[in-house]
Write an enzyme that holds these catalytic residues in place. Sequence first.
Site, short mmCIF file in Angstrom:
data_model
loop_
_atom_site.label_atom_id
_atom_site.label_comp_id
_atom_site.label_asym_id
_atom_site.label_seq_id
_atom_site.Cartn_x
_atom_site.Cartn_y
_atom_site.Cartn_z
N HIS A 28 2.92 2.57 1.43
CA HIS A 28 1.94 3.17 0.84
C HIS A 28 1.01 2.39 -0.19
O HIS A 28 1.60 1.40 -0.67
CB HIS A 28 2.86 4.36 -0.39
CG HIS A 28 3.14 5.63 0.19
ND1 HIS A 28 2.34 6.12 1.09
CD2 HIS A 28 4.26 6.16 0.47
CE1 HIS A 28 3.06 7.34 1.59
NE2 HIS A 28 4.34 7.11 1.14
N SER A 76 6.00 8.47 5.88
CA SER A 76 5.47 9.27 4.76
C SER A 76 4.09 9.58 5.05
O SER A 76 3.41 8.72 5.07
CB SER A 76 5.83 8.69 3.38
OG SER A 76 5.52 9.30 2.21
N ASP A 98 2.38 6.78 6.68
CA ASP A 98 2.59 5.28 6.51
C ASP A 98 4.00 4.94 6.76
O ASP A 98 5.13 5.72 6.43
CB ASP A 98 2.50 4.63 4.92
CG ASP A 98 1.09 4.95 4.36
OD1 ASP A 98 0.35 4.61 5.19
OD2 ASP A 98 0.64 5.47 3.30
#
EC number: 3.4.21.-
Length: 270
Positions: A89, A168, A191
């Site tokens: 992220h 995610s 991600d």
Amino acid sequence: MQPYSNFSGLQQRTNNQVVIGSDMLAGTNKKGVLVPDADGYYLTPLGAYGTRNSAGMFYEMASGVSMFNPDSPLMRRVKKGVLFMEYKHPEPYRKDGTRMNEHEYLMRIRQIDDDRVCAHIKELILVDSTDEKGLPIKLVLGKCKPYGPFGKYFEASITNPSQNTYCSVRSITQDDPMRGIKYTREISTWDMVGEGGIYGANKWNSPALENYEDQLMVITPDTLYQVQRERERQINMGFECSDITNVTDLAKSLGWDISPVKHRRPGFMR
């Protein structure tokens, strides 16, 4: 394929506040092996709607499914062949290590850093499925191919039968904490998360790792207004502006008015 959904995004605290956070999704088939198609793309579980995360928050199905409408920003990127997955992220820090402000981080999560790409997402598919309790859900699958500077990490994870592949979603959600419901308003991408891959989904579903408070950042209507002002400034200077600075549709979906406040002049000044 058994999904364990726990989404990431902007989580609403009040009607005029949303918060950037990160949650995880682990996806693998029953044997832990995903097989690529003729073009090298792996059908990878990315997320699910109509289900709860380990904290008990329910991801409302209709708003999530609406993100996959043909004319949505997400699907336009798929059609153009420019939907990419990053390795990890985005963190709310500038290159010099200082913390980004709210509108800087909002723009960051809405863009793709070419230097962090690990896969190309060719296609997104919604399928009817069931969760671990047998309840109906909408499962999100993506045809993903290792690509970019971090493509080797995605490929190593996806081809290792003993290793889970974690994805995610970067999304914006509005929360109803009283009812425990999340409504999805925007999806940027997915991600790959978990450095080097994580053994077993339960490791990331433990209560100690559920909440990422140190990564949360409050976003308000003023944040979107600042992004809008920066876009207008760039246009006035003759620069091309990317979609990440266009927050008009996002503001509408959140029910926020980001038009500048007009102050009425006193009578003696007219």
